[in-house]
Design a protein around this motif. Structure first.
Motif, PDB file in Angstrom:
ATOM      1  N   TRP A  43       0.727  -1.046  -0.025  1.00 20.58           N
ATOM      2  CA  TRP A  43       0.083  -0.010   0.053  1.00 20.58           C
ATOM      3  C   TRP A  43       0.930   1.307  -0.037  1.00 20.58           C
ATOM      4  O   TRP A  43       0.524   2.358  -0.558  1.00 20.58           O
ATOM      5  CB  TRP A  43      -1.047  -0.014   1.304  1.00 20.58           C
ATOM      6  N   SER A  86      -8.717   1.983   7.018  1.00 19.05           N
ATOM      7  CA  SER A  86      -9.640   0.955   6.250  1.00 19.05           C
ATOM      8  C   SER A  86     -10.717   0.656   7.238  1.00 19.05           C
ATOM      9  O   SER A  86     -11.499  -0.313   6.615  1.00 19.05           O
ATOM     10  CB  SER A  86      -8.569  -0.097   5.848  1.00 19.05           C
ATOM     11  N   ASP A  98     -14.318   0.846   8.750  1.00 21.31           N
ATOM     12  CA  ASP A  98     -15.501   1.330   8.527  1.00 21.31           C
ATOM     13  C   ASP A  98     -16.470   1.378   9.644  1.00 21.31           C
ATOM     14  O   ASP A  98     -16.337   0.493  10.492  1.00 21.31           O
ATOM     15  CB  ASP A  98     -16.193   1.107   7.397  1.00 21.31           C
ATOM     16  N   TYR A 112     -10.574   7.773   4.599  1.00 19.25           N
ATOM     17  CA  TYR A 112     -10.742   6.166   4.552  1.00 19.25           C
ATOM     18  C   TYR A 112      -9.681   5.927   3.293  1.00 19.25           C
ATOM     19  O   TYR A 112      -9.783   6.674   2.226  1.00 19.25           O
ATOM     20  CB  TYR A 112     -12.021   5.927   3.943  1.00 19.25           C
ATOM     21  N   LYS A 113      -9.157   4.792   3.081  1.00 22.10           N
ATOM     22  CA  LYS A 113      -8.205   4.369   2.347  1.00 22.10           C
ATOM     23  C   LYS A 113      -8.747   4.368   0.996  1.00 22.10           C
ATOM     24  O   LYS A 113      -8.311   4.245  -0.050  1.00 22.10           O
ATOM     25  CB  LYS A 113      -7.400   3.091   2.795  1.00 22.10           C
ATOM     26  N   SER A 114     -10.172   3.939   1.163  1.00 23.84           N
ATOM     27  CA  SER A 114     -10.843   3.574  -0.218  1.00 23.84           C
ATOM     28  C   SER A 114     -11.359   4.989  -0.730  1.00 23.84           C
ATOM     29  O   SER A 114     -11.312   5.061  -2.123  1.00 23.84           O
ATOM     30  CB  SER A 114     -12.268   2.963   0.033  1.00 23.84           C
ATOM     31  N   GLU A 115     -11.041   6.015  -0.151  1.00 28.13           N
ATOM     32  CA  GLU A 115     -11.314   7.610  -0.806  1.00 28.13           C
ATOM     33  C   GLU A 115      -9.780   8.189  -0.955  1.00 28.13           C
ATOM     34  O   GLU A 115      -9.722   9.645  -0.801  1.00 28.13           O
ATOM     35  CB  GLU A 115     -12.241   8.123  -0.046  1.00 28.13           C
ATOM     36  N   GLU A 143      -8.076   9.548  -3.123  1.00 27.61           N
ATOM     37  CA  GLU A 143      -8.063  10.398  -4.107  1.00 27.61           C
ATOM     38  C   GLU A 143      -8.084  11.829  -3.651  1.00 27.61           C
ATOM     39  O   GLU A 143      -7.788  12.929  -4.150  1.00 27.61           O
ATOM     40  CB  GLU A 143      -8.702  10.116  -5.216  1.00 27.61           C
TER      41      GLU A 143
END
Length: 208
Positions: free
Chosen positions: A16, A87, A89, A108-111, A113
């Motif tokens: 990561w 990560s 939630d 959050y790592k999913s976001e 960007e």
């Protein structure tokens, strides 16, 4: 004139970490100048490498030591903006404590960007949507847990006084002090050493 922020990445997932570094290579507003994978390495690096921003993973190893590192850094280096990466939630306690510990923002790592925009905001000291309000909310909630004697007890523990010394100073029995310590630990649902709680409360400003 555009200022290029110096960023430290604290992440123990090497894949990561490499991915983030690769993704952000073309960003003009900041540069990742240092990467470490533990709380201890982060604190050590800060003594040698000044940075503007820290991207801090909450989970380092098997514990949420990213939260502890954030509290230590914000206490010692208040000008550094810390952006938490997670990560996890639906973990409100972690989310809230991140801000109490001094985080500038939480991603959050999913976001991921969103990170460049948040760094740009941090560099001009733009207030985040949730940070100040959440910090005050959690601070007030924890402050209400402590009565004046709780605060005195934690201050004495922070100074290194033993429970026997505290009992002698207060003219009470050792068992009374032990019960009081256990009540304080229970209020915070604290399972770690008592002195660590005293240190945290001090850095949170609860003992002032």
């Amino acid at each position: 004139m555009l200022v290029c922020a110096k960023v430290m990445l604290v992440e123990d997932d090497l894949e990561w970490s490499r991915g983030l570094q690769k993704y952000f290579e073309s960003e003009g507003g900041f540069k990742i100048v240092y990467c470490v994978d533990t709380k201890e390495a982060c604190l050590s690096a800060l003594k040698e490498t000044p940075v503007d921003i820290i991207l801090m993973d909450i989970i380092l190893g098997d514990e949420s030591s990213g939260l502890d590192a954030t509290l230590d850094i914000s206490h010692e280096y208040p000008n550094i903006k810390i952006i938490m990466l997670s990560s996890l939630d639906n973990d409100d306690d972690t989310f809230n404590e991140a801000f109490l510990n001094g985080a500038y923002d939480f991603v959050y790592k999913s976001e991921f960007e969103q990170v460049p925009g948040i760094i740009a905001d941090a560099m001009v000291d733009r207030e985040t949507k949730y940070g100040p309000r959440l910090k005050k909310l959690v601070y007030d909630k924890k402050k209400k847990l402590l009565n004046p004697y709780d605060i005195l007890l934690l201050k004495l523990i922070l100074e290194g006084k033993t429970q026997q010394e505290i009992a002698d100073m207060s003219s009470v029995s050792l068992s009374a002090v032990k019960k009081h310590v256990n009540r304080v630990l229970g209020k915070f649902e604290w399972k770690r050493p008592t002195k660590e709680l005293a240190e945290k409360c001090h850095k949170w400003g609860l003992l002032d």
